[in-house]
Write an enzyme that holds these catalytic residues in place. Structure first.
Site, PDB file in Angstrom:
ATOM      1  N   GLU A  11      -3.088 -14.519 -17.660  1.00 17.07           N
ATOM      2  CA  GLU A  11      -4.060 -15.112 -16.732  1.00 17.07           C
ATOM      3  C   GLU A  11      -4.607 -16.412 -17.317  1.00 17.07           C
ATOM      4  OE1 GLU A  11      -5.498 -14.743 -13.593  1.00 17.07           O
ATOM      5  OE2 GLU A  11      -6.724 -16.446 -14.210  1.00 17.07           O
ATOM      6  N   HIS A  64     -23.147  15.995   1.314  1.00 16.34           N
ATOM      7  CA  HIS A  64     -22.897  16.436  -0.060  1.00 16.34           C
ATOM      8  C   HIS A  64     -21.802  17.492  -0.072  1.00 16.34           C
ATOM      9  CE1 HIS A  64     -23.640  17.478  -4.209  1.00 16.34           C
ATOM     10  NE2 HIS A  64     -23.625  18.765  -3.851  1.00 16.34           N
ATOM     11  N   LYS A 101       0.837  -1.216   0.000  1.00 14.20           N
ATOM     12  CA  LYS A 101       0.000   0.000   0.000  1.00 14.20           C
ATOM     13  C   LYS A 101       0.866   1.258   0.000  1.00 14.20           C
ATOM     14  CE  LYS A 101      -2.429  -2.639  -0.610  1.00 14.20           C
ATOM     15  NZ  LYS A 101      -2.525  -4.101  -0.594  1.00 14.20           N
ATOM     16  N   SER A 146       0.561 -18.050   5.474  1.00 15.80           N
ATOM     17  CA  SER A 146       0.660 -18.688   4.153  1.00 15.80           C
ATOM     18  C   SER A 146       1.970 -18.301   3.491  1.00 15.80           C
ATOM     19  CB  SER A 146      -0.502 -18.207   3.281  1.00 15.80           C
ATOM     20  OG  SER A 146      -0.455 -16.789   3.135  1.00 15.80           O
ATOM     21  N   ALA A 155      -6.158  -9.988   5.726  1.00 15.49           N
ATOM     22  CA  ALA A 155      -5.688  -9.617   7.060  1.00 15.49           C
ATOM     23  C   ALA A 155      -6.848  -9.409   8.028  1.00 15.49           C
ATOM     24  CB  ALA A 155      -4.843  -8.354   6.967  1.00 15.49           C
TER      25      ALA A 155
HETATM   26  P1  FAD Z   1       0.736 -14.189   8.396  1.00 16.85           P
HETATM   27  O1  FAD Z   1       0.583 -12.730   8.285  1.00 16.85           O
HETATM   28  O2  FAD Z   1       1.304 -14.905   7.219  1.00 16.85           O
HETATM   29  O3  FAD Z   1       1.661 -14.446   9.660  1.00 16.85           O
HETATM   30  C1  FAD Z   1       2.123 -15.704  10.008  1.00 16.85           C
HETATM   31  C2  FAD Z   1       3.290 -15.556  10.957  1.00 16.85           C
HETATM   32  O4  FAD Z   1       3.604 -16.812  11.522  1.00 16.85           O
HETATM   33  C3  FAD Z   1       4.571 -15.054  10.303  1.00 16.85           C
HETATM   34  O5  FAD Z   1       5.099 -13.984  11.016  1.00 16.85           O
HETATM   35  C4  FAD Z   1       5.509 -16.274  10.372  1.00 16.85           C
HETATM   36  O6  FAD Z   1       6.875 -15.912  10.470  1.00 16.85           O
HETATM   37  C5  FAD Z   1       5.004 -16.951  11.620  1.00 16.85           C
HETATM   38  N1  FAD Z   1       5.306 -18.383  11.705  1.00 16.85           N
HETATM   39  C6  FAD Z   1       4.977 -19.353  10.806  1.00 16.85           C
HETATM   40  N2  FAD Z   1       5.355 -20.561  11.256  1.00 16.85           N
HETATM   41  C7  FAD Z   1       5.935 -20.369  12.470  1.00 16.85           C
HETATM   42  C8  FAD Z   1       6.506 -21.227  13.429  1.00 16.85           C
HETATM   43  N3  FAD Z   1       6.535 -22.561  13.283  1.00 16.85           N
HETATM   44  N4  FAD Z   1       7.016 -20.673  14.554  1.00 16.85           N
HETATM   45  C9  FAD Z   1       6.988 -19.325  14.757  1.00 16.85           C
HETATM   46  N5  FAD Z   1       6.431 -18.478  13.882  1.00 16.85           N
HETATM   47  C10 FAD Z   1       5.908 -18.981  12.757  1.00 16.85           C
HETATM   48  N6  FAD Z   1      -4.654  -8.714   3.002  1.00 16.85           N
HETATM   49  C11 FAD Z   1      -5.507  -7.691   3.200  1.00 16.85           C
HETATM   50  O7  FAD Z   1      -6.500  -7.861   3.909  1.00 16.85           O
HETATM   51  N7  FAD Z   1      -5.300  -6.461   2.638  1.00 16.85           N
HETATM   52  C12 FAD Z   1      -4.235  -6.219   1.842  1.00 16.85           C
HETATM   53  O8  FAD Z   1      -4.065  -5.103   1.353  1.00 16.85           O
HETATM   54  C13 FAD Z   1      -3.322  -7.271   1.602  1.00 16.85           C
HETATM   55  N8  FAD Z   1      -2.244  -7.070   0.832  1.00 16.85           N
HETATM   56  C14 FAD Z   1      -1.355  -8.091   0.635  1.00 16.85           C
HETATM   57  C15 FAD Z   1      -0.277  -7.871  -0.204  1.00 16.85           C
HETATM   58  C16 FAD Z   1       0.633  -8.886  -0.442  1.00 16.85           C
HETATM   59  C17 FAD Z   1       1.814  -8.626  -1.347  1.00 16.85           C
HETATM   60  C18 FAD Z   1       0.461 -10.150   0.195  1.00 16.85           C
HETATM   61  C19 FAD Z   1       1.458 -11.247  -0.025  1.00 16.85           C
HETATM   62  C20 FAD Z   1      -0.617 -10.382   1.013  1.00 16.85           C
HETATM   63  C21 FAD Z   1      -1.548  -9.354   1.236  1.00 16.85           C
HETATM   64  N9  FAD Z   1      -2.672  -9.546   2.037  1.00 16.85           N
HETATM   65  C22 FAD Z   1      -3.560  -8.524   2.216  1.00 16.85           C
HETATM   66  C23 FAD Z   1      -2.944 -10.831   2.693  1.00 16.85           C
HETATM   67  C24 FAD Z   1      -2.503 -10.776   4.175  1.00 16.85           C
HETATM   68  O9  FAD Z   1      -1.136 -10.440   4.229  1.00 16.85           O
HETATM   69  C25 FAD Z   1      -2.758 -12.114   4.845  1.00 16.85           C
HETATM   70  O10 FAD Z   1      -4.100 -12.492   4.669  1.00 16.85           O
HETATM   71  C26 FAD Z   1      -2.454 -12.029   6.337  1.00 16.85           C
HETATM   72  O11 FAD Z   1      -1.126 -11.636   6.562  1.00 16.85           O
HETATM   73  C27 FAD Z   1      -2.733 -13.359   7.024  1.00 16.85           C
HETATM   74  O12 FAD Z   1      -2.472 -13.222   8.383  1.00 16.85           O
HETATM   75  P2  FAD Z   1      -2.053 -14.467   9.275  1.00 16.85           P
HETATM   76  O13 FAD Z   1      -1.920 -13.923  10.658  1.00 16.85           O
HETATM   77  O14 FAD Z   1      -2.963 -15.599   9.041  1.00 16.85           O
HETATM   78  O15 FAD Z   1      -0.609 -14.938   8.744  1.00 16.85           O
HETATM   79  P1  NAI Z   2      -5.147 -14.608  -6.328  1.00 17.47           P
HETATM   80  O1  NAI Z   2      -5.773 -15.876  -5.932  1.00 17.47           O
HETATM   81  O2  NAI Z   2      -5.800 -13.325  -6.011  1.00 17.47           O
HETATM   82  O3  NAI Z   2      -4.912 -14.593  -7.899  1.00 17.47           O
HETATM   83  C1  NAI Z   2      -4.166 -15.573  -8.565  1.00 17.47           C
HETATM   84  C2  NAI Z   2      -4.513 -15.502 -10.031  1.00 17.47           C
HETATM   85  O4  NAI Z   2      -3.613 -16.330 -10.743  1.00 17.47           O
HETATM   86  C3  NAI Z   2      -5.926 -15.995 -10.349  1.00 17.47           C
HETATM   87  O5  NAI Z   2      -6.531 -15.083 -11.205  1.00 17.47           O
HETATM   88  C4  NAI Z   2      -5.665 -17.344 -11.000  1.00 17.47           C
HETATM   89  O6  NAI Z   2      -6.674 -17.702 -11.930  1.00 17.47           O
HETATM   90  C5  NAI Z   2      -4.348 -17.092 -11.691  1.00 17.47           C
HETATM   91  N1  NAI Z   2      -3.547 -18.286 -11.990  1.00 17.47           N
HETATM   92  C6  NAI Z   2      -3.411 -19.405 -11.235  1.00 17.47           C
HETATM   93  N2  NAI Z   2      -2.550 -20.264 -11.830  1.00 17.47           N
HETATM   94  C7  NAI Z   2      -2.129 -19.660 -12.975  1.00 17.47           C
HETATM   95  C8  NAI Z   2      -1.229 -20.014 -14.009  1.00 17.47           C
HETATM   96  N3  NAI Z   2      -0.562 -21.172 -13.980  1.00 17.47           N
HETATM   97  N4  NAI Z   2      -1.021 -19.157 -15.027  1.00 17.47           N
HETATM   98  C9  NAI Z   2      -1.686 -17.954 -15.062  1.00 17.47           C
HETATM   99  N5  NAI Z   2      -2.551 -17.563 -14.097  1.00 17.47           N
HETATM  100  C10 NAI Z   2      -2.755 -18.398 -13.073  1.00 17.47           C
HETATM  101  O7  NAI Z   2      -3.668 -14.688  -5.711  1.00 17.47           O
HETATM  102  P2  NAI Z   2      -2.565 -13.589  -5.516  1.00 17.47           P
HETATM  103  O8  NAI Z   2      -2.805 -12.412  -6.382  1.00 17.47           O
HETATM  104  O9  NAI Z   2      -1.279 -14.314  -5.630  1.00 17.47           O
HETATM  105  O10 NAI Z   2      -2.780 -13.166  -4.013  1.00 17.47           O
HETATM  106  C11 NAI Z   2      -2.668 -14.134  -2.954  1.00 17.47           C
HETATM  107  C12 NAI Z   2      -3.572 -13.797  -1.811  1.00 17.47           C
HETATM  108  O11 NAI Z   2      -3.142 -12.634  -1.151  1.00 17.47           O
HETATM  109  C13 NAI Z   2      -4.982 -13.572  -2.263  1.00 17.47           C
HETATM  110  O12 NAI Z   2      -5.761 -14.631  -1.807  1.00 17.47           O
HETATM  111  C14 NAI Z   2      -5.416 -12.299  -1.659  1.00 17.47           C
HETATM  112  O13 NAI Z   2      -6.554 -12.487  -0.882  1.00 17.47           O
HETATM  113  C15 NAI Z   2      -4.254 -11.839  -0.795  1.00 17.47           C
HETATM  114  N6  NAI Z   2      -3.990 -10.445  -1.116  1.00 17.47           N
HETATM  115  C16 NAI Z   2      -4.934  -9.514  -0.783  1.00 17.47           C
HETATM  116  C17 NAI Z   2      -4.778  -8.200  -1.132  1.00 17.47           C
HETATM  117  C18 NAI Z   2      -5.837  -7.232  -0.805  1.00 17.47           C
HETATM  118  O14 NAI Z   2      -6.708  -7.548  -0.021  1.00 17.47           O
HETATM  119  N7  NAI Z   2      -5.813  -6.035  -1.366  1.00 17.47           N
HETATM  120  C19 NAI Z   2      -3.586  -7.733  -1.831  1.00 17.47           C
HETATM  121  C20 NAI Z   2      -2.688  -8.792  -2.172  1.00 17.47           C
HETATM  122  C21 NAI Z   2      -2.896 -10.084  -1.796  1.00 17.47           C
END
Ligand code: FAD
Ligand code: NAI
Length: 468
Positions: A205, A447, A53, A147, A323
Site C-alpha cells: 500500500e 436480545h 460476494k 468505470s 452500486a
Molecule cells: P457500471 O456498473 O460500471 O455499468 C456501466 C455499464 O455501461 C456497463 O454495462 C458498460 O458495458 C456500459 N457501457 C459503457 N459505455 C457504453 C457505451 N458507450 N454504450 C453502451 N454501453 C456502455 N459496489 C458496491 O456498492 N458494493 C460492492 O460490494 C461492490 N463490489 C465491487 C467489487 C468489484 C470487484 C468491483 C470492480 C466493483 C465493486 N463495486 C461495489 C462497485 C460497483 O460495481 C460500481 O460502483 C457500480 O457498478 C457502478 O455502477 P454504474 O451503473 O455507474 O456503472
Molecule cells: P480503492 O480506492 O478502494 O483502493 C485503492 C488503494 O490503492 C488505496 O488504498 C490507494 O492508496 C492504493 N494505491 C493507489 N496507488 C497505489 C500504488 N501505486 N501502489 C500501492 N498502492 C496504491 O480502490 P479499489 O480497491 O481498486 O476499488 C475500486 C472501487 O471499487 C472503490 O472505489 C470501491 O468503492 C469500489 N468497490 C467497492 C466495494 C464494496 O463496496 N464492498 C468492493 C470493491 C470495490
C-alpha cells in the site's frame, strides 16, 4: 430520420443505468437502455459486487468448515477445495442476477438496444452493434457508463498472472503467493478470498495506512485483525515494475517516497489501485460535455451536465464508486426528468467492506469531524461484551457512534464485526431521520442480537452503556 423516439435513453445498464430506466418507465416515460456488453448489470453484477460476494461467502464457509466447525462439535474432516465448483457457484450467482435485470427491463417495457452508444447530436444517440447501426432520438440522455480499472505505469495487466479484480475472480488455481497492490476495498476483499483458499497474501500500500477514507482508529483495528489471519502488509510502499519473464513473477517494491527497491516474488499480482470513469467512444468531446481533471463527467445538483438534455450518474460522476450510490442517483434523475424532485442525501451513504470481520460505516469519521472543527462525543462498544457475539464466538471488533456534542445528533457510525454490513442499515435509517444517539439508545433492540451493540454504543455516547 431516427429509428426510434424516446423520452429517456440511458447509456449503460449497471446499477445506475438499469435502475434509472426502470424508475423512468414506472413514471410513464418512454425509455430505452443501450448496452455494449453481452449481459446487463454492468460492473457490479458481472465482474464486481455479485461475483466477489459469492466468492467471499463460499471461501468464508470453506474456512469455517476447517477452523470453526470442529470446536462447535461438527466433525466433517478436513475440507478440500473444488475450485471449479466454487467458480460455478459464483457464475450461477452472476447468471441469476443478470437474468433478473433482463426480466425487470422487459416487465417495465424498457426497450433494450444492444451495441456501443455514441452521442451524435442534441437528443441523438447512434448505436453500433450486431453489425448494424441505428439512431435513437430522445428528449433526455442519461450517461451511466461506469468505470474501469486504473492501470499502473510499467505493469501490464494480462488478466492471467498480472490481474485486475476481473482476472482475480476467474483464477484457474489458487496461487501459492499472491501480491496485492493497493490496500483498498478490492485488495482486501479479494486478498481475503484467496488467503482463505490457501494463498500467502502480501498487500503493498502506497499510504501509511490501509483503507483510506475510513475512520483511522477502525482501520488500525481492521489491519490488526487481517494480519492475525495471515495477510501481510507493506505500507508506505509502491510496486514500480513486475518482471514476468520467469516462471514466478518478480515485483520491484520501493518505499513510497523512493529509495532502494526489494524484489518480491509472486505467482499472481493483483492490481487494485482504484477505478477511473469510463467514457471512451461516447462522443462527449464532440457533444461539448465537460469533464473534470479526473475524467469524471461534471454535473450539477440535478445530475445535469453543461449540455442541455444530457445527464450523468454513477461511477462516471464524482462521489463514492458504489452500486447503491449509482442506484439512488438513477432513481433521482428519473424523477427529475419526470418533473419530480429527485434527490440523493450524500451524507448518508453506507460503505461496506465484505471481509471477515466486515467493516461498515456511514457518515463522518473522527478525522473528518476534527478537520471540520465539529465538537463530538464518541460512544464505543466492543463485541466481546455482546451476548450473541459471545455465543457465536465471533467477538472481534466494535461499534463506534459519533454524535454532535451540542445536539446529540448522530454524525457517523462505524462497525467492525461479523455482519456489520447488515447492521449499518439501522444507522443509515436513523441518520436519514436525523436521529440523536439518545433515539437509538432508547429503541428496544431484540436480545440476543449483534445490533444490541449498536444500542450500547449509543448509550456509551452518554457514558451509560449497561454491559461494559
Ligand atoms: P457500471 O456498473 O460500471 O455499468 C456501466 C455499464 O455501461 C456497463 O454495462 C458498460 O458495458 C456500459 N457501457 C459503457 N459505455 C457504453 C457505451 N458507450 N454504450 C453502451 N454501453 C456502455 N459496489 C458496491 O456498492 N458494493 C460492492 O460490494 C461492490 N463490489 C465491487 C467489487 C468489484 C470487484 C468491483 C470492480 C466493483 C465493486 N463495486 C461495489 C462497485 C460497483 O460495481 C460500481 O460502483 C457500480 O457498478 C457502478 O455502477 P454504474 O451503473 O455507474 O456503472
Ligand atoms: P480503492 O480506492 O478502494 O483502493 C485503492 C488503494 O490503492 C488505496 O488504498 C490507494 O492508496 C492504493 N494505491 C493507489 N496507488 C497505489 C500504488 N501505486 N501502489 C500501492 N498502492 C496504491 O480502490 P479499489 O480497491 O481498486 O476499488 C475500486 C472501487 O471499487 C472503490 O472505489 C470501491 O468503492 C469500489 N468497490 C467497492 C466495494 C464494496 O463496496 N464492498 C468492493 C470493491 C470495490
Amino acid at each position: 430520420m431516427a429509428d426510434s423516439r424516446y423520452d429517456v435513453v440511458v447509456i449503460g445498464t449497471g446499477p445506475g443505468g438499469y435502475v434509472c430506466a426502470i424508475r423512468a418507465a414506472q413514471l410513464g416515460l418512454k425509455t430505452a437502455v443501450v448496452e455494449k456488453d453481452k449481459t446487463f448489470g454492468g460492473t457490479c453484477l458481472n465482474v464486481g459486487c455479485i461475483p466477489s460476494k459469492a466468492m467471499l461467502h463460499a471461501s468464508e464457509l470453506f474456512e469455517e468448515a476447517g477452523h470453526a466447525f470442529p470446536k462447535m462439535g461438527i466433525k466433517v474432516g478436513k475440507p478440500t477445495l473444488d475450485l471449479g465448483a466454487m467458480m460455478k457457484f459464483k457464475d450461477e450467482a452472476v447468471d441469476g442476477n443478470v437474468k433478473g435485470v433482463d426480466f425487470l427491463l422487459k416487465k417495465n417495457k424498457v426497450d433494450a438496444v444492444r451495441g456501443v452508444g455514441r452521442i451524435v447530436g442534441p437528443g441523438r444517440i447512434e448505436v453500433k452493434g450486431d453489425g448494424k447501426t441505428q439512431t435513437l432520438e430522445t428528449k433526455g440522455i442519461v450517461i451511466a457508463t461506469g468505470s474501469e480499472v486504473t492501470q499502473l505505469k510499467g505493469i501490464d495487466i494480462d488478466e492471467k498472472r498480472i490481474v485486475s479484480s476481473t482476472g482475480a475472480l476467474v483464477l484457474g488455481k489458487v496461487p501459492e503467493k499472491l501480491l496485492v497492490v493497493g490496500a483498498g476495498v478490492i485488495g482486501l476483499e479479494l486478498g481475503s478470498v484467496w488467503r482463505r483458499l490457501g494463498a500467502q497474501v502480501t498487500v503493498v500500500e502506497f499510504l501509511d495506512r490501509i483503507v483510506p477514507g475510513i475512520d483511522l482508529d477502525v482501520a488500525k483495528s481492521f489491519q490488526r485483525l487481517l494480519e492475525r489471519q495471515g495477510i501481510a502488509f507493506k505500507l508506505s510502499s509502491k510496486v514500480t515494475a513486475v518482471d514476468n519473464s520467469g516462471k514466478r513473477l518478480k515485483a520491484s517494491v520501493e518505499p513510497a517516497a523512493g529509495g532502494k527497491a526489494e524484489t518480491v516474488e509472486a505467482d499472481v499480482v493483483l492490481v487494485a489501485v482504484g477505478r477511473v470513469p469510463f467514457t471512451e467512444g461516447l462522443g462527449l468531446e464532440e457533444a461539448g460535455v465537460k469533464k473534470d481533471n479526473r475524467g469524471r463527467v461534471i454535473v450539477d445538483a440535478h445530475f445535469a451536465t453543461n449540455v442541455p438534455g444530457i445527464y450523468a450518474i454513477g461511477d462516471v460522476i464524482a462521489g463514492p464508486m458504489l452500486a447503491h450510490k449509482a442506484e439512488d442517483e438513477g432513481v433521482a434523475v428519473a424523477e427529475i426528468l419526470a418533473g419530480q424532485a429527485g434527490h440523493v442525501n450524500y451524507d448518508v451513504i453506507p460503505n461496506v467492506i465484505y471481509t471477515y470481520p466486515e467493516l461498515a460505516s456511514v457518515g463522518k469519521s473522527e478525522e473528518e469531524l476534527e478537520q471540520a472543527g465539529v465538537a463530538y462525543n464518541a460512544g464505543k462498544f466492543p463485541f466481546t461484551a455482546n451476548g450473541r457475539a459471545k455465543a457465536n464466538q465471533q467477538t472481534e471488533g466494535f461499534v463506534k457512534i459519533l454524535a454532535d456534542a451540542k445536539t446529540d445528533r448522530v454524525l457517523g457510525v462505524h462497525i467492525l464485526g461479523a455482519d456489520a454490513g447488515n447492521m449499518i442499515a439501522e444507522a443509515a435509517v436513523a441518520m436519514e431521520f436525523g436521529a440523536a444517539a439518545e433515539d437509538i439508545a432508547r429503541t428496544c433492540h431484540a436480545h440476543p442480537t449483534l445490533p444490541e451493540a449498536v444500542k450500547e454504543a449509543a448509550l456509551a455516547v452518554g457514558k451509560r452503556a449497561i454491559h461494559m
